[in-house]
Design a protein around this motif. Structure first.
Motif, PDB file in Angstrom:
ATOM      1  N   SER A  46       2.683 -22.012   1.549  1.00  0.00           N
ATOM      2  CA  SER A  46       1.548 -22.629   0.870  1.00  0.00           C
ATOM      3  C   SER A  46       0.247 -21.943   1.262  1.00  0.00           C
ATOM      4  CB  SER A  46       1.482 -24.121   1.204  1.00  0.00           C
ATOM      5  OG  SER A  46       0.434 -24.742   0.511  1.00  0.00           O
ATOM      6  N   LEU A  47      -0.638 -21.736   0.275  1.00  0.00           N
ATOM      7  CA  LEU A  47      -1.917 -21.080   0.523  1.00  0.00           C
ATOM      8  C   LEU A  47      -3.110 -22.001   0.304  1.00  0.00           C
ATOM      9  CD1 LEU A  47      -1.236 -17.659  -1.240  1.00  0.00           C
ATOM     10  CD2 LEU A  47      -1.147 -18.138   1.208  1.00  0.00           C
ATOM     11  N   SER A  48      -3.094 -22.773  -0.770  1.00  0.00           N
ATOM     12  CA  SER A  48      -4.253 -23.613  -1.038  1.00  0.00           C
ATOM     13  C   SER A  48      -3.917 -24.697  -2.044  1.00  0.00           C
ATOM     14  CB  SER A  48      -5.429 -22.779  -1.575  1.00  0.00           C
ATOM     15  OG  SER A  48      -5.149 -22.291  -2.872  1.00  0.00           O
ATOM     16  N   LEU A  49      -4.779 -25.704  -2.093  1.00  0.00           N
ATOM     17  CA  LEU A  49      -4.711 -26.762  -3.099  1.00  0.00           C
ATOM     18  C   LEU A  49      -6.138 -27.169  -3.429  1.00  0.00           C
ATOM     19  CD1 LEU A  49      -2.415 -29.848  -3.380  1.00  0.00           C
ATOM     20  CD2 LEU A  49      -4.898 -30.170  -3.383  1.00  0.00           C
ATOM     21  N   GLU A  50      -6.444 -27.198  -4.721  1.00  0.00           N
ATOM     22  CA  GLU A  50      -7.774 -27.577  -5.176  1.00  0.00           C
ATOM     23  C   GLU A  50      -7.654 -28.519  -6.371  1.00  0.00           C
ATOM     24  OE1 GLU A  50     -10.437 -26.689  -3.588  1.00  0.00           O
ATOM     25  OE2 GLU A  50      -9.589 -25.127  -2.292  1.00  0.00           O
ATOM     26  N   GLY A  99       0.795  -1.217   0.000  1.00  0.00           N
ATOM     27  CA  GLY A  99       0.000   0.000   0.000  1.00  0.00           C
ATOM     28  C   GLY A  99       0.828   1.268   0.000  1.00  0.00           C
ATOM     29  N   GLN A 100       2.152   1.128   0.067  1.00  0.00           N
ATOM     30  CA  GLN A 100       3.030   2.292   0.080  1.00  0.00           C
ATOM     31  C   GLN A 100       4.016   2.257  -1.095  1.00  0.00           C
ATOM     32  OE1 GLN A 100       4.812   2.158   3.993  1.00  0.00           O
ATOM     33  NE2 GLN A 100       3.002   3.025   4.965  1.00  0.00           N
ATOM     34  N   GLY A 101       3.649   1.544  -2.129  1.00  0.00           N
ATOM     35  CA  GLY A 101       4.490   1.507  -3.323  1.00  0.00           C
ATOM     36  C   GLY A 101       5.590   0.485  -3.288  1.00  0.00           C
ATOM     37  N   ASN A 102       5.509  -0.454  -2.346  1.00  0.00           N
ATOM     38  CA  ASN A 102       6.534  -1.488  -2.247  1.00  0.00           C
ATOM     39  C   ASN A 102       5.918  -2.863  -2.499  1.00  0.00           C
ATOM     40  OD1 ASN A 102       8.645   0.348  -1.252  1.00  0.00           O
ATOM     41  ND2 ASN A 102       7.393   0.417   0.604  1.00  0.00           N
ATOM     42  N   LEU A 103       6.660  -3.716  -3.198  1.00  0.00           N
ATOM     43  CA  LEU A 103       6.234  -5.087  -3.358  1.00  0.00           C
ATOM     44  C   LEU A 103       6.368  -5.814  -2.029  1.00  0.00           C
ATOM     45  CD1 LEU A 103       7.900  -6.063  -6.760  1.00  0.00           C
ATOM     46  CD2 LEU A 103       5.471  -5.646  -6.334  1.00  0.00           C
ATOM     47  N   ALA A 104       5.374  -6.625  -1.695  1.00  0.00           N
ATOM     48  CA  ALA A 104       5.397  -7.382  -0.446  1.00  0.00           C
ATOM     49  C   ALA A 104       5.394  -8.882  -0.691  1.00  0.00           C
ATOM     50  CB  ALA A 104       4.205  -6.993   0.422  1.00  0.00           C
ATOM     51  N   TRP A 105       4.618  -9.331  -1.687  1.00  0.00           N
ATOM     52  CA  TRP A 105       4.484 -10.752  -1.974  1.00  0.00           C
ATOM     53  C   TRP A 105       4.301 -10.964  -3.467  1.00  0.00           C
ATOM     54  CZ3 TRP A 105       4.823 -14.017   2.201  1.00  0.00           C
ATOM     55  CH2 TRP A 105       4.546 -13.477   3.461  1.00  0.00           C
ATOM     56  N   VAL A 106       4.719 -12.108  -3.921  1.00  0.00           N
ATOM     57  CA  VAL A 106       4.302 -12.595  -5.235  1.00  0.00           C
ATOM     58  C   VAL A 106       3.556 -13.905  -5.004  1.00  0.00           C
ATOM     59  CG1 VAL A 106       4.995 -13.336  -7.536  1.00  0.00           C
ATOM     60  CG2 VAL A 106       6.318 -11.567  -6.358  1.00  0.00           C
ATOM     61  N   GLU A 107       2.285 -13.906  -5.375  1.00  0.00           N
ATOM     62  CA  GLU A 107       1.481 -15.127  -5.242  1.00  0.00           C
ATOM     63  C   GLU A 107       1.567 -15.912  -6.548  1.00  0.00           C
ATOM     64  OE1 GLU A 107      -3.182 -15.979  -5.129  1.00  0.00           O
ATOM     65  OE2 GLU A 107      -2.459 -14.866  -3.362  1.00  0.00           O
ATOM     66  N   VAL A 108       1.838 -17.204  -6.440  1.00  0.00           N
ATOM     67  CA  VAL A 108       2.065 -18.055  -7.604  1.00  0.00           C
ATOM     68  C   VAL A 108       1.009 -19.155  -7.641  1.00  0.00           C
ATOM     69  CG1 VAL A 108       3.716 -19.553  -8.795  1.00  0.00           C
ATOM     70  CG2 VAL A 108       4.551 -17.626  -7.414  1.00  0.00           C
ATOM     71  N   GLU A 144      -9.363 -28.943 -10.033  1.00  0.00           N
ATOM     72  CA  GLU A 144     -10.175 -28.221 -11.002  1.00  0.00           C
ATOM     73  C   GLU A 144     -10.136 -28.965 -12.332  1.00  0.00           C
ATOM     74  OE1 GLU A 144      -9.006 -24.142 -11.279  1.00  0.00           O
ATOM     75  OE2 GLU A 144      -9.148 -23.787  -9.111  1.00  0.00           O
ATOM     76  N   ASP A 145     -11.261 -29.563 -12.691  1.00  0.00           N
ATOM     77  CA  ASP A 145     -11.388 -30.299 -13.961  1.00  0.00           C
ATOM     78  C   ASP A 145     -10.280 -31.331 -14.128  1.00  0.00           C
ATOM     79  OD1 ASP A 145     -13.650 -28.780 -14.706  1.00  0.00           O
ATOM     80  OD2 ASP A 145     -12.366 -27.189 -15.496  1.00  0.00           O
ATOM     81  N   GLY A 146      -9.995 -32.059 -13.051  1.00  0.00           N
ATOM     82  CA  GLY A 146      -9.002 -33.112 -13.113  1.00  0.00           C
ATOM     83  C   GLY A 146      -7.570 -32.654 -12.971  1.00  0.00           C
ATOM     84  N   HIS A 147      -7.354 -31.386 -12.657  1.00  0.00           N
ATOM     85  CA  HIS A 147      -6.011 -30.837 -12.507  1.00  0.00           C
ATOM     86  C   HIS A 147      -5.786 -30.405 -11.062  1.00  0.00           C
ATOM     87  CE1 HIS A 147      -5.358 -30.391 -16.922  1.00  0.00           C
ATOM     88  NE2 HIS A 147      -6.684 -30.321 -16.918  1.00  0.00           N
ATOM     89  N   ILE A 148      -4.633 -30.737 -10.514  1.00  0.00           N
ATOM     90  CA  ILE A 148      -4.238 -30.187  -9.224  1.00  0.00           C
ATOM     91  C   ILE A 148      -3.822 -28.741  -9.435  1.00  0.00           C
ATOM     92  CG2 ILE A 148      -2.533 -30.267  -7.362  1.00  0.00           C
ATOM     93  CD1 ILE A 148      -2.386 -33.271  -7.725  1.00  0.00           C
ATOM     94  N   VAL A 149      -4.404 -27.847  -8.663  1.00  0.00           N
ATOM     95  CA  VAL A 149      -4.073 -26.423  -8.745  1.00  0.00           C
ATOM     96  C   VAL A 149      -3.638 -25.970  -7.355  1.00  0.00           C
ATOM     97  CG1 VAL A 149      -4.885 -24.110  -9.286  1.00  0.00           C
ATOM     98  CG2 VAL A 149      -5.748 -26.071 -10.592  1.00  0.00           C
ATOM     99  N   THR A 150      -2.406 -25.495  -7.252  1.00  0.00           N
ATOM    100  CA  THR A 150      -1.886 -25.041  -5.966  1.00  0.00           C
ATOM    101  C   THR A 150      -1.560 -23.556  -6.020  1.00  0.00           C
ATOM    102  OG1 THR A 150       0.475 -25.459  -6.446  1.00  0.00           O
ATOM    103  CG2 THR A 150      -0.839 -27.314  -5.619  1.00  0.00           C
ATOM    104  N   ARG A 151      -1.616 -22.943  -4.850  1.00  0.00           N
ATOM    105  CA  ARG A 151      -1.236 -21.538  -4.725  1.00  0.00           C
ATOM    106  C   ARG A 151      -0.258 -21.406  -3.563  1.00  0.00           C
ATOM    107  NH1 ARG A 151      -5.325 -19.385  -2.510  1.00  0.00           N
ATOM    108  NH2 ARG A 151      -4.641 -17.228  -2.706  1.00  0.00           N
ATOM    109  N   HIS A 152       0.791 -20.631  -3.803  1.00  0.00           N
ATOM    110  CA  HIS A 152       1.710 -20.283  -2.718  1.00  0.00           C
ATOM    111  C   HIS A 152       2.164 -18.851  -2.934  1.00  0.00           C
ATOM    112  CE1 HIS A 152       4.619 -21.611  -5.881  1.00  0.00           C
ATOM    113  NE2 HIS A 152       5.405 -20.701  -5.339  1.00  0.00           N
ATOM    114  N   ARG A 153       2.741 -18.272  -1.921  1.00  0.00           N
ATOM    115  CA  ARG A 153       3.257 -16.915  -2.075  1.00  0.00           C
ATOM    116  C   ARG A 153       4.665 -16.839  -1.528  1.00  0.00           C
ATOM    117  NH1 ARG A 153       0.079 -12.950   2.223  1.00  0.00           N
ATOM    118  NH2 ARG A 153       0.798 -13.936   4.147  1.00  0.00           N
ATOM    119  N   ARG A 154       5.403 -15.874  -2.079  1.00  0.00           N
ATOM    120  CA  ARG A 154       6.786 -15.694  -1.676  1.00  0.00           C
ATOM    121  C   ARG A 154       7.021 -14.225  -1.341  1.00  0.00           C
ATOM    122  NH1 ARG A 154      10.703 -18.495  -5.860  1.00  0.00           N
ATOM    123  NH2 ARG A 154      12.104 -18.156  -4.088  1.00  0.00           N
ATOM    124  N   PRO A 155       7.661 -13.953  -0.215  1.00  0.00           N
ATOM    125  CA  PRO A 155       7.878 -12.557   0.179  1.00  0.00           C
ATOM    126  C   PRO A 155       8.942 -11.894  -0.677  1.00  0.00           C
ATOM    127  CG  PRO A 155       8.966 -14.036   1.722  1.00  0.00           C
ATOM    128  CD  PRO A 155       8.182 -14.907   0.774  1.00  0.00           C
TER     129      PRO A 155
END
Length: 212
Positions: free
Chosen positions: A112-116, A37-46, A118-129
Motif C-alpha cells: 500500500s502507498l496511499s489513500l485519499e 533504470g537498466q531496462g527491467n520492470l521493477a514495479w507496477v503501481e496501481v 477526491e471529490d467524494g471518491h476513495i482513491v488508493t494506490r499500491h504497487r506490486r513487484p
C-alpha cells in the motif's frame, strides 16, 4: 459484515449468482510501470478510484467521516489505508493481468502507498513487484473475473521509456452477446466458473522499442 464491503472480498465475489449479472462496484484504474533504470520492470503501481456509493459504504462501515463531508483526517486515512489489500484469497491476482509473448507476467504481493478522498471518491494506490525485462509487447487488462466489480482503465497510464500504448475500451454489447452464449447465468457458480469479467475488460496494447 465488513468483508462483504471490502473490494478484495467483492472481487472474490461471494454473492449469489443471479444478483451478479451486472457489476455492483465501479473502479477507475490507473497504472504506472516503473523500471530499475537498466531496462527491467521493477514495479507496477496501481491506482483504484472507487465509485461514490461504494466509497460512502466503506466510510460508514469503518465508522469514519461522521459529519458526512467525505473528507478524512490524517488519523482516519491511517486507519483506512490498505483496506482493499487485506485478506486477498489464495490465488487472487489483484484484478490485473499482463500477458507477453513469453507468457503472463508474475506480479508479487501488493504494498500500500496511499489513500485519499477526491471529490467524494476513495482513491488508493499500491504497487506490486515484478522482475522481468521490459518486453517488446504487453497486453494489459484490469478486470474482476466474476464481474461483480467493473474496472475501467481510464486513469493515467505511465509506460516505461520507449513504450507506447493503445487503449481499446470493452464492447459491452458484444460482451453481453458472448456471455449469453456461454451458459445459464442462473446457475449458482456460473460467474465464477465462466469468469465473464474478461469479456468486459478494457485492453491496453503496449509496444516497446528493443533495447540497444
Amino acid at each position: 459484515m465488513r468483508a462483504l464491503l471490502l473490494i478484495s472480498a467483492l472481487l472474490a465475489s461471494l454473492a449469489a449468482a443471479p444478483a451478479r449479472a451486472h457489476p455492483h462496484v465501479f473502479v477507475d484504474v490507473g497504472l504506472s510501470f516503473e523500471t530499475d533504470g537498466q531496462g527491467n520492470l521493477a514495479w507496477v503501481e496501481v491506482t483504484w478510484a472507487y465509485d461514490d456509493l461504494f466509497s460512502m459504504l466503506i466510510l460508514s462501515d469503518y465508522g469514519l467521516d461522521p459529519d458526512g463531508d467525505m473528507q478524512l483526517t490524517e488519523a482516519e486515512r491511517a486507519e483506512l489505508i490498505g483496506f482493499d489489500l487485506a485478506d486477498w484469497p489464495e490465488g487472487f491476482e489483484g484484478a490485473l493481468f499482463i500477458d507477453t509473448a513469453g507468457g503472463k507476467l508474475s506480479l508479487g504481493p501488493p504494498e500500500s502507498l496511499s489513500l485519499e478522498m477526491e471529490d467524494g471518491h476513495i482513491v488508493t494506490r499500491h504497487r506490486r513487484p515484478v522482475s522481468a525485462e521490459v518486453p517488446g509487447r504487453m497486453t494489459v487488462r484490469a478486470y474482476d473475473p466474476s464481474y461483480y466489480a467493473a474496472l475501467s482503465m481510464i486513469g493515467e497510464m505511465i509506460l516505461p521509456d520507449g513504450c507506447t500504448g493503445q487503449l481499446t475500451e470493452a464492447d459491452e454489447a458484444a460482451a453481453d452477446e458472448t456471455v449469453e452464449n456461454l451458459g445459464d447465468p442462473g446457475e449458482e457458480d456460473f460467474f465464477d466458473t465462466v469468469e465473464v469479467g474478461r469479456y468486459y475488460a478494457d485492453t491496453l496494447e503496449v509496444s516497446c522499442e528493443p533495447r540497444s
